[in-house]
Design an enzyme around this catalytic site. Structure first.
Site, PDB file in Angstrom:
ATOM      1  N   GLN A  97      -4.317  -3.991  22.209  1.00  0.00           N
ATOM      2  CA  GLN A  97      -4.061  -2.593  21.846  1.00  0.00           C
ATOM      3  C   GLN A  97      -5.109  -2.049  20.877  1.00  0.00           C
ATOM      4  O   GLN A  97      -5.703  -0.992  21.106  1.00  0.00           O
ATOM      5  CB  GLN A  97      -2.659  -2.473  21.217  1.00  0.00           C
ATOM      6  CG  GLN A  97      -1.536  -2.838  22.162  1.00  0.00           C
ATOM      7  CD  GLN A  97      -0.189  -2.582  21.523  1.00  0.00           C
ATOM      8  OE1 GLN A  97       0.321  -1.453  21.545  1.00  0.00           O
ATOM      9  NE2 GLN A  97       0.419  -3.602  20.951  1.00  0.00           N
TER      10      GLN A  97
ATOM     11  N   TYR B  89       5.264 -17.452  13.894  1.00  0.00           N
ATOM     12  CA  TYR B  89       4.198 -16.454  13.977  1.00  0.00           C
ATOM     13  C   TYR B  89       3.761 -16.014  12.580  1.00  0.00           C
ATOM     14  O   TYR B  89       2.569 -16.013  12.258  1.00  0.00           O
ATOM     15  CB  TYR B  89       4.673 -15.247  14.792  1.00  0.00           C
ATOM     16  CG  TYR B  89       3.773 -14.043  14.704  1.00  0.00           C
ATOM     17  CD1 TYR B  89       2.513 -14.047  15.274  1.00  0.00           C
ATOM     18  CD2 TYR B  89       4.194 -12.880  14.043  1.00  0.00           C
ATOM     19  CE1 TYR B  89       1.679 -12.932  15.194  1.00  0.00           C
ATOM     20  CE2 TYR B  89       3.381 -11.768  13.962  1.00  0.00           C
ATOM     21  CZ  TYR B  89       2.114 -11.799  14.534  1.00  0.00           C
ATOM     22  OH  TYR B  89       1.299 -10.694  14.436  1.00  0.00           O
TER      23      TYR B  89
END
Length: 289
Positions: A12, A127
């Site tokens: 993105q 993460y």
């Protein structure tokens, strides 16, 4: 002419930087996807950088599959931590400037006020832990690096909440979205502009910075804004996170304080609604073409 290397070129942020690059022709741009720079192959990173010889690296590449990271811990650590250490080492030894993108997931989500850059980190999922390790390695190996933490990234490119909600709101009569996770979305085009504001600023000030759009909302409220701006006829229900269990825990509160990046570099931080309107309009144009 200075050369800018963008990693994660097809993501993105990388895609938004590519769009923006036409307005910064004073730089030579290299957009590297996995086929050019494979961050999972740690041995090859320095060799590839030796060939490209960038003056500035914008590291947009990351392992971002938050739930899958709980099972793919090793791969997440290689991409989010170990590869960052190698890039930081190379950039430090080659007088190359490095901007590394990080995340609000380095926090535990137990705050009730906007998080500044000095707020204590305590990730609650794999993460977040690998991204924090990447931050620490980045600044350890290259004290001149800049780290930008961001949150809830969306764009007309790639897969994201705005595109998913827009699609589902046209397919379904009603949706349920969690209403007890608070933060602010980030339009990747705004983050790309913030990065270029930093790169073209007269002074380079290393350290950690926060960037997202202005606004304090839940994912449910974000969905309502998408519904309203998109003109979708779909009932949106707010539900607690406990009704939507995921493999990885999410921080309940990760609103970022953007005052440091605004003060230091004069970065403009747009409100989330105006940026959301822009993105939804571009998604609509793309879908018509």
């Amino acid at each position: 002419m200075k050369k800018i290397l963008v990693t994660g070129a097809n993501g993105q942020l990388g895609s938004e930087l590519r769009e923006l690059s036409v307005h910064y022709s004073q730089f030579e741009w290299v957009f590297a996807d996995r086929s050019v720079l494979d961050l999972s192959d740690l041995e090859s990173i320095s060799n590839t950088l030796n060939v490209i010889q960038p003056h500035i690296i914008i590291n947009c590449a990351a392992y971002t599959a938050v739930d899958k990271a709980e099972a793919e811990t090793e791969l997440a650590d290689v991409l989010n931590h170990q590869a960052v250490a190698v890039m930081a080492q190379w950039s430090a030894s080659h007088a190359c400037r490095l901007i590394h993108i990080s995340t609000d997931y380095v926090f535990d989500g137990n705050s009730s006020t906007a998080l500044d850059e000095e707020a204590p980190t305590a990730p609650i999922n794999v993460y977040g832990q690998t991204k924090l390790s990447g931050e620490q390695a980045c600044l350890r190996e290259n004290t001149e690096a800049i780290i930008i933490r961001t949150s809830w990234v969306y764009s007309r490119f790639g897969n994201n909440f705005v595109k998913t909600m827009s699609r589902l709101m046209q397919e379904r009569d009603q949706l349920s979205v969690v209403n007890d996770q608070i933060g602010s979305p980030t339009y990747a085009a705004d983050l790309a502009q913030a990065i270029m504001t930093i790169i073209t600023h007269t002074h380079w000030q290393s350290g950690i910075y926060h960037f997202s759009n202005e606004g304090k909302i839940s994912w449910y409220e974000f969905a309502l804004a998408i519904q309203e701006i998109g003109g979708f006829d779909c009932l949106v229900n707010g539900i607690p996170s406990s009704d939507y269990p995921t493999p990885a825990k999410r921080p309940h509160y990760s609103l970022l304080d953007k005052s440091k990046i605004a003060t230091t570099f004069g970065v403009v931080v747009p409100g989330y609604r105006e940026s959301l309107k822009t993105c939804i309009e571009l998604i609509r144009i793309n879908s018509c073409n």
